[in-house]
Design a protein around this motif. Structure first.
Motif, PDB file in Angstrom:
ATOM      1  N   ALA A  99     -13.109   4.554  13.685  1.00  0.00           N
ATOM      2  CA  ALA A  99     -13.160   3.138  13.300  1.00  0.00           C
ATOM      3  C   ALA A  99     -12.634   2.950  11.879  1.00  0.00           C
ATOM      4  N   TRP A 100     -13.031   3.855  10.985  1.00  0.00           N
ATOM      5  CA  TRP A 100     -12.568   3.787   9.603  1.00  0.00           C
ATOM      6  C   TRP A 100     -11.055   3.943   9.533  1.00  0.00           C
ATOM      7  N   LEU A 101     -10.531   4.946  10.238  1.00  0.00           N
ATOM      8  CA  LEU A 101      -9.088   5.187  10.218  1.00  0.00           C
ATOM      9  C   LEU A 101      -8.323   4.077  10.919  1.00  0.00           C
ATOM     10  N   SER A 102      -8.917   3.491  11.945  1.00  0.00           N
ATOM     11  CA  SER A 102      -8.280   2.384  12.646  1.00  0.00           C
ATOM     12  C   SER A 102      -8.084   1.196  11.704  1.00  0.00           C
ATOM     13  N   GLU A 103      -9.092   0.909  10.899  1.00  0.00           N
ATOM     14  CA  GLU A 103      -8.976  -0.184   9.934  1.00  0.00           C
ATOM     15  C   GLU A 103      -7.892   0.135   8.900  1.00  0.00           C
ATOM     16  N   ALA A 104      -7.843   1.382   8.455  1.00  0.00           N
ATOM     17  CA  ALA A 104      -6.816   1.785   7.483  1.00  0.00           C
ATOM     18  C   ALA A 104      -5.422   1.665   8.097  1.00  0.00           C
ATOM     19  N   ARG A 105      -5.283   2.061   9.363  1.00  0.00           N
ATOM     20  CA  ARG A 105      -3.979   1.937  10.044  1.00  0.00           C
ATOM     21  C   ARG A 105      -3.570   0.479  10.169  1.00  0.00           C
ATOM     22  N   SER A 106      -4.534  -0.371  10.472  1.00  0.00           N
ATOM     23  CA  SER A 106      -4.252  -1.799  10.602  1.00  0.00           C
ATOM     24  C   SER A 106      -3.764  -2.378   9.275  1.00  0.00           C
ATOM     25  N   THR A 107      -4.439  -2.035   8.204  1.00  0.00           N
ATOM     26  CA  THR A 107      -4.020  -2.495   6.877  1.00  0.00           C
ATOM     27  C   THR A 107      -2.647  -1.945   6.529  1.00  0.00           C
ATOM     28  N   ALA A 108      -2.422  -0.673   6.836  1.00  0.00           N
ATOM     29  CA  ALA A 108      -1.121  -0.050   6.557  1.00  0.00           C
ATOM     30  C   ALA A 108      -0.009  -0.758   7.315  1.00  0.00           C
ATOM     31  N   GLN A 109      -0.279  -1.180   8.535  1.00  0.00           N
ATOM     32  CA  GLN A 109       0.743  -1.875   9.330  1.00  0.00           C
ATOM     33  C   GLN A 109       1.074  -3.233   8.725  1.00  0.00           C
ATOM     34  N   VAL A 110       0.067  -3.944   8.268  1.00  0.00           N
ATOM     35  CA  VAL A 110       0.301  -5.238   7.616  1.00  0.00           C
ATOM     36  C   VAL A 110       1.161  -5.044   6.367  1.00  0.00           C
ATOM     37  N   VAL A 111       0.834  -4.036   5.570  1.00  0.00           N
ATOM     38  CA  VAL A 111       1.613  -3.751   4.361  1.00  0.00           C
ATOM     39  C   VAL A 111       3.033  -3.346   4.731  1.00  0.00           C
ATOM     40  N   ALA A 112       3.177  -2.460   5.716  1.00  0.00           N
ATOM     41  CA  ALA A 112       4.516  -2.004   6.134  1.00  0.00           C
ATOM     42  C   ALA A 112       5.363  -3.172   6.619  1.00  0.00           C
ATOM     43  N   ASN A 113       4.753  -4.097   7.330  1.00  0.00           N
ATOM     44  CA  ASN A 113       5.498  -5.276   7.798  1.00  0.00           C
ATOM     45  C   ASN A 113       5.992  -6.109   6.623  1.00  0.00           C
ATOM     46  N   ARG A 114       5.153  -6.271   5.618  1.00  0.00           N
ATOM     47  CA  ARG A 114       5.550  -7.022   4.422  1.00  0.00           C
ATOM     48  C   ARG A 114       6.709  -6.324   3.716  1.00  0.00           C
ATOM     49  N   LEU A 115       6.604  -5.015   3.586  1.00  0.00           N
ATOM     50  CA  LEU A 115       7.634  -4.255   2.872  1.00  0.00           C
ATOM     51  C   LEU A 115       8.941  -4.173   3.647  1.00  0.00           C
ATOM     52  N   ALA A 116       8.888  -4.407   4.953  1.00  0.00           N
ATOM     53  CA  ALA A 116      10.093  -4.341   5.792  1.00  0.00           C
ATOM     54  C   ALA A 116      10.952  -5.598   5.678  1.00  0.00           C
ATOM     55  N   ARG A 117      10.450  -6.609   5.024  1.00  0.00           N
ATOM     56  CA  ARG A 117      11.232  -7.825   4.841  1.00  0.00           C
ATOM     57  C   ARG A 117      12.478  -7.517   4.013  1.00  0.00           C
ATOM     58  N   PRO A 118      13.487  -8.373   4.107  1.00  0.00           N
ATOM     59  CA  PRO A 118      14.732  -8.131   3.356  1.00  0.00           C
ATOM     60  C   PRO A 118      14.512  -8.138   1.847  1.00  0.00           C
ATOM     61  N   GLU A 119      15.305  -7.358   1.151  1.00  0.00           N
ATOM     62  CA  GLU A 119      15.233  -7.328  -0.306  1.00  0.00           C
ATOM     63  C   GLU A 119      15.443  -8.732  -0.843  1.00  0.00           C
ATOM     64  N   GLY A 120      14.687  -9.062  -1.864  1.00  0.00           N
ATOM     65  CA  GLY A 120      14.771 -10.385  -2.466  1.00  0.00           C
ATOM     66  C   GLY A 120      13.915 -11.423  -1.765  1.00  0.00           C
ATOM     67  N   ALA A 121      13.326 -11.044  -0.609  1.00  0.00           N
ATOM     68  CA  ALA A 121      12.517 -11.993   0.172  1.00  0.00           C
ATOM     69  C   ALA A 121      11.214 -11.361   0.643  1.00  0.00           C
ATOM     70  N   ARG A 122      10.792 -10.304  -0.016  1.00  0.00           N
ATOM     71  CA  ARG A 122       9.573  -9.620   0.419  1.00  0.00           C
ATOM     72  C   ARG A 122       8.308 -10.378   0.015  1.00  0.00           C
ATOM     73  N   PHE A 123       8.401 -11.169  -1.048  1.00  0.00           N
ATOM     74  CA  PHE A 123       7.271 -11.926  -1.549  1.00  0.00           C
ATOM     75  C   PHE A 123       7.749 -13.317  -1.921  1.00  0.00           C
ATOM     76  N   GLU A 124       6.782 -14.239  -2.092  1.00  0.00           N
ATOM     77  CA  GLU A 124       7.118 -15.577  -2.549  1.00  0.00           C
ATOM     78  C   GLU A 124       7.695 -15.496  -3.952  1.00  0.00           C
ATOM     79  N   ARG A 125       8.570 -16.444  -4.261  1.00  0.00           N
ATOM     80  CA  ARG A 125       9.160 -16.503  -5.598  1.00  0.00           C
ATOM     81  C   ARG A 125       8.527 -17.650  -6.374  1.00  0.00           C
ATOM     82  N   VAL A 126       8.404 -17.477  -7.675  1.00  0.00           N
ATOM     83  CA  VAL A 126       7.962 -18.573  -8.537  1.00  0.00           C
ATOM     84  C   VAL A 126       9.168 -19.457  -8.813  1.00  0.00           C
TER      85      VAL A 126
END
Length: 192
Positions: A99-126
């Motif tokens: 259960a602990w590792l499953s939660e860590a994998r889930s968080t890792a997947q969310v982070v990996a999805n964010r990081l997979a976005r195109p360069e310059g568009a991975r995060f909101e811009r000010v």
């Protein structure tokens, strides 16, 4: 602090020079007392709950001649590690390692999805008038994190904790980048 036989006060951490800023000693000492009580399972009635994440988000006021920031920051990192290890042990006993590792994998997947976005568009811009994190520097670090998650490339947890980005007009929104970095630290602590 402790008092030596000579009556001199012995500080918990080295101090910054008198004319340089360091962390406010009273705040650091109170936090350490609170952390000790929390870790020992004997918090005071007015203590807020303390866990690894709250330790990571702890900030102190500054004062001239205060505690050395680098020494206190290193101690906080070790304290965060100790709390995270204990939290994992408790969660494993209550819910099992899977259960602990499953939660860590889930968080890792969310982070990996964010990081997979195109360069310059991975995060909101000010806005173009405001300053945020330098887009090129964040994207370069995001590529290193992608290699860590996807390919198992080594990256030290301290590299994530201490990464510093330059400011840039129209850059990435700092709070959003910081949240993702915190999630990366959580994952790294979970799979240690």
């Amino acid at each position: 602090m402790s008092v030596r036989d000579t009556g001199a006060v012995d500080a918990t951490f080295p101090r910054a020079r008198r004319n340089q800023l360091g962390y406010k000693t009273v705040e650091v000492e109170e936090f350490l007392r609170r952390a000790r009580r929390a870790y020992d399972g004997r918090p005071a009635p007015d203590d807020d709950p303390l866990d690894a994440e709250r330790i990571r988000l702890t900030a102190f006021s500054m004062q001239k001649g205060g505690y050395s920031t680098s020494h206190v920051d290193s101690a906080l990192e070790r304290l965060e590690d100790a709390f995270a290890f204990r939290e994992r042990q408790i969660a494993s006993r209550l819910h099992g390692d899977e259960a602990w590792l499953s939660e860590a994998r889930s968080t890792a997947q969310v982070v990996a999805n964010r990081l997979a976005r195109p360069e310059g568009a991975r995060f909101e811009r000010v806005s173009k008038l405001a300053k945020g994190y330098d887009v090129g520097e964040v994207d370069a670090f995001a590529d290193r994190l992608t290699q860590y998650f996807r390919d198992g490339w080594p990256i030290a947890i301290d590299d994530v904790r201490t990464v510093v980005f330059s400011a840039q007009r129209g850059g990435y929104r700092e709070a959003q980048v910081d949240l993702v970095l915190d999630a990366v630290v959580d994952v790294m602590l979970a799979v240690r």
